[in-house]
Design a protein around this motif. Sequence first.
Motif, PDB file in Angstrom:
ATOM      1  N   GLU A 176       0.872  -1.176   0.000  1.00 22.16           N
ATOM      2  CA  GLU A 176       0.000   0.000   0.000  1.00 22.16           C
ATOM      3  C   GLU A 176       0.910   1.227   0.000  1.00 22.16           C
ATOM      4  OE1 GLU A 176      -2.297  -0.649   3.476  1.00 22.16           O
ATOM      5  OE2 GLU A 176      -3.541  -2.207   2.562  1.00 22.16           O
ATOM      6  N   THR A 177       1.403   1.585  -1.177  1.00 18.20           N
ATOM      7  CA  THR A 177       2.489   2.548  -1.295  1.00 18.20           C
ATOM      8  C   THR A 177       2.002   3.973  -1.529  1.00 18.20           C
ATOM      9  OG1 THR A 177       2.652   1.932  -3.634  1.00 18.20           O
ATOM     10  CG2 THR A 177       4.170   0.869  -2.111  1.00 18.20           C
ATOM     11  N   ASP A 178       2.877   4.908  -1.153  1.00 22.62           N
ATOM     12  CA  ASP A 178       2.648   6.336  -1.367  1.00 22.62           C
ATOM     13  C   ASP A 178       4.027   6.951  -1.616  1.00 22.62           C
ATOM     14  OD1 ASP A 178       2.124   9.022  -1.312  1.00 22.62           O
ATOM     15  OD2 ASP A 178       0.881   8.972   0.484  1.00 22.62           O
ATOM     16  N   PHE A 179       4.395   7.092  -2.905  1.00 22.87           N
ATOM     17  CA  PHE A 179       5.739   7.525  -3.290  1.00 22.87           C
ATOM     18  C   PHE A 179       5.689   8.889  -3.980  1.00 22.87           C
ATOM     19  CE2 PHE A 179       8.345   3.340  -3.755  1.00 22.87           C
ATOM     20  CZ  PHE A 179       7.860   2.895  -2.534  1.00 22.87           C
ATOM     21  N   ILE A 180       6.667   9.743  -3.673  1.00 17.82           N
ATOM     22  CA  ILE A 180       6.862  10.994  -4.403  1.00 17.82           C
ATOM     23  C   ILE A 180       8.342  11.112  -4.742  1.00 17.82           C
ATOM     24  CG2 ILE A 180       6.726  13.507  -4.360  1.00 17.82           C
ATOM     25  CD1 ILE A 180       4.448  13.323  -2.420  1.00 17.82           C
ATOM     26  N   PHE A 181       8.641  11.300  -6.020  1.00 22.61           N
ATOM     27  CA  PHE A 181      10.025  11.441  -6.448  1.00 22.61           C
ATOM     28  C   PHE A 181      10.055  12.119  -7.811  1.00 22.61           C
ATOM     29  CE2 PHE A 181       8.345   7.356  -7.630  1.00 22.61           C
ATOM     30  CZ  PHE A 181       8.755   7.146  -8.934  1.00 22.61           C
ATOM     31  N   ARG A 182      11.236  12.559  -8.203  1.00 27.63           N
ATOM     32  CA  ARG A 182      11.378  13.286  -9.454  1.00 27.63           C
ATOM     33  C   ARG A 182      11.144  12.363 -10.645  1.00 27.63           C
ATOM     34  NH1 ARG A 182      16.938  15.793 -12.038  1.00 27.63           N
ATOM     35  NH2 ARG A 182      15.992  16.460 -13.995  1.00 27.63           N
ATOM     36  N   GLY A 183      10.431  12.872 -11.643  1.00 29.01           N
ATOM     37  CA  GLY A 183      10.173  12.106 -12.855  1.00 29.01           C
ATOM     38  C   GLY A 183       8.960  12.652 -13.577  1.00 29.01           C
ATOM     39  N   GLY A 184       8.787  12.231 -14.824  1.00 26.95           N
ATOM     40  CA  GLY A 184       7.666  12.750 -15.583  1.00 26.95           C
ATOM     41  C   GLY A 184       7.078  11.786 -16.584  1.00 26.95           C
ATOM     42  N   SER A 185       7.443  10.496 -16.479  1.00 26.53           N
ATOM     43  CA  SER A 185       6.981   9.507 -17.449  1.00 26.53           C
ATOM     44  C   SER A 185       6.200   8.407 -16.745  1.00 26.53           C
ATOM     45  CB  SER A 185       8.180   8.911 -18.201  1.00 26.53           C
ATOM     46  OG  SER A 185       7.769   7.932 -19.116  1.00 26.53           O
ATOM     47  N   ILE A 186       4.958   8.216 -17.162  1.00 21.89           N
ATOM     48  CA  ILE A 186       4.120   7.170 -16.580  1.00 21.89           C
ATOM     49  C   ILE A 186       4.537   5.825 -17.165  1.00 21.89           C
ATOM     50  CG2 ILE A 186       1.753   6.312 -16.374  1.00 21.89           C
ATOM     51  CD1 ILE A 186       0.818   9.212 -16.484  1.00 21.89           C
ATOM     52  N   PRO A 187       4.797   4.803 -16.337  1.00 21.92           N
ATOM     53  CA  PRO A 187       5.279   3.512 -16.847  1.00 21.92           C
ATOM     54  C   PRO A 187       4.241   2.808 -17.709  1.00 21.92           C
ATOM     55  CG  PRO A 187       4.776   3.377 -14.500  1.00 21.92           C
ATOM     56  CD  PRO A 187       4.693   4.821 -14.867  1.00 21.92           C
ATOM     57  N   SER A 188       4.724   1.947 -18.592  1.00 19.79           N
ATOM     58  CA  SER A 188       3.858   1.279 -19.567  1.00 19.79           C
ATOM     59  C   SER A 188       2.893   0.291 -18.925  1.00 19.79           C
ATOM     60  CB  SER A 188       4.721   0.555 -20.610  1.00 19.79           C
ATOM     61  OG  SER A 188       5.564  -0.402 -19.983  1.00 19.79           O
ATOM     62  N   TRP A 189       3.181  -0.183 -17.705  1.00 26.20           N
ATOM     63  CA  TRP A 189       2.296  -1.166 -17.087  1.00 26.20           C
ATOM     64  C   TRP A 189       1.013  -0.544 -16.531  1.00 26.20           C
ATOM     65  CZ3 TRP A 189       1.746  -0.361 -11.807  1.00 26.20           C
ATOM     66  CH2 TRP A 189       2.794   0.272 -11.131  1.00 26.20           C
ATOM     67  N   PHE A 190       0.912   0.773 -16.566  1.00 26.02           N
ATOM     68  CA  PHE A 190      -0.347   1.409 -16.180  1.00 26.02           C
ATOM     69  C   PHE A 190      -1.389   1.160 -17.269  1.00 26.02           C
ATOM     70  CE2 PHE A 190       1.603   3.123 -12.600  1.00 26.02           C
ATOM     71  CZ  PHE A 190       0.681   3.831 -11.841  1.00 26.02           C
ATOM     72  N   ASP A 191      -2.631   0.914 -16.867  1.00 31.42           N
ATOM     73  CA  ASP A 191      -3.691   0.553 -17.809  1.00 31.42           C
ATOM     74  C   ASP A 191      -4.126   1.723 -18.679  1.00 31.42           C
ATOM     75  OD1 ASP A 191      -4.108  -2.210 -16.891  1.00 31.42           O
ATOM     76  OD2 ASP A 191      -4.817  -1.273 -15.048  1.00 31.42           O
ATOM     77  N   LYS A 192      -4.073   2.918 -18.129  1.00 30.94           N
ATOM     78  CA  LYS A 192      -4.565   4.075 -18.867  1.00 30.94           C
ATOM     79  C   LYS A 192      -3.845   5.316 -18.369  1.00 30.94           C
ATOM     80  CE  LYS A 192      -8.897   6.598 -19.858  1.00 30.94           C
ATOM     81  NZ  LYS A 192     -10.350   6.672 -19.564  1.00 30.94           N
ATOM     82  N   GLN A 193      -3.583   6.233 -19.267  1.00 33.18           N
ATOM     83  CA  GLN A 193      -3.019   7.513 -18.870  1.00 33.18           C
ATOM     84  C   GLN A 193      -3.686   8.630 -19.645  1.00 33.18           C
ATOM     85  OE1 GLN A 193       1.134   8.270 -20.431  1.00 33.18           O
ATOM     86  NE2 GLN A 193       1.139   6.028 -20.535  1.00 33.18           N
TER      87      GLN A 193
END
Length: 356
Positions: A176-193
């Motif tokens: 049950e994660t809650d992460f904040i870090f530098r970046g701007g690209s949504i990974p490909s394993w996400f179902d929808k963006q």
Amino acid sequence: MGNIGELSLSKLAIKELPVSFQNLTELHRLHISCDFYRLNSIVLTPKLVAIIVINCKDWKWVKSKDGEEVGSTVFSDLRYFELNSCNLNDDFFSAAFMQLATVTSLHFREVNITFLPECIKEFHCLNYLNVTRCKRLEEIRGVPPNLKIFRAIHCTSLTSSGSSMLLNQQLHEVGETDFIFRGGSIPSWFDKQSRGPSISFWFRHKFPPKVLCLTVAPLLDLVAEMIRPMVLINDKVQEHTFKPIDEVRLELDHMHLFGVRELHFDDGLMEMPLEKEWKHVEVTYEGLVDTSLIKAIGIHVVKEESMGMKDIRFDDPYTSTKVWPCNFFIAFLPFFFLFSLALVLFTSFMAYPTQL
């Protein structure tokens, strides 16, 4: 002296603590805010539970008075460890670093480390890791298996390749994660963006047990701007308790990856009545003055045996069903036109010799 349970040292004009500090055998909590020339691991007394150190010039791991080798002692009671604005470098991550393996909360704020070591994967108790404003941090070599909360805000040297471990699909699907870090690209394993401040999906029967959301934005102060995530089901706002993020404006894009259930809904999404009709879920942000602050949002529904993906849709099930013939005709209209034109030309060509 041995019965002291809590101790706070502030603005002391000394270079380091004496070895006799180990005599504080009942010390549980220690707060140090001094410009020490050197601080060493003798401050880790046997029953210490929490330690906060601010403005330390150096840290040195030392052998215990029993002559044990560095790294052989584990402080089983230690749960909270924080070094803030200290002149800490990568030497801190020697073999002795494993003495902190029992901590549940680990904070390195504004220190000079350039990496997080691979051995941090052995920190099975660690669920909160904060490396905010470590501007020299370039690489994450390991991630604790039970990590829930991670903060790497204003880590300007951290690259997408150096932080790739933070986007591990299994890590976020299991925990049950809650992460904040530098970046701007949504990974490909996400179902929808989706570009912009909102994203949608549909479900029926019951709300999915685990839904992950990822937001890309240069602004993550959800207090000063009164911006916070919001979930609507069939246009009805689902009230929840949101823990604000204590950062204001960010110069670079950051990603906030969190589980929707971590918003702590008042009514409980999992207790919604079972219904066959499709329900529309929208994840967005309230209080936005400028919608361009949220550059992109991604959504991922974790596949579980208790709920088949046939009960999840990422396009409108009603629109796609009702207007399918119309959409089909519109999509193939250019082909029909070209086919008709070709047929007319062919017929004219075949008729021309007959007329001769």
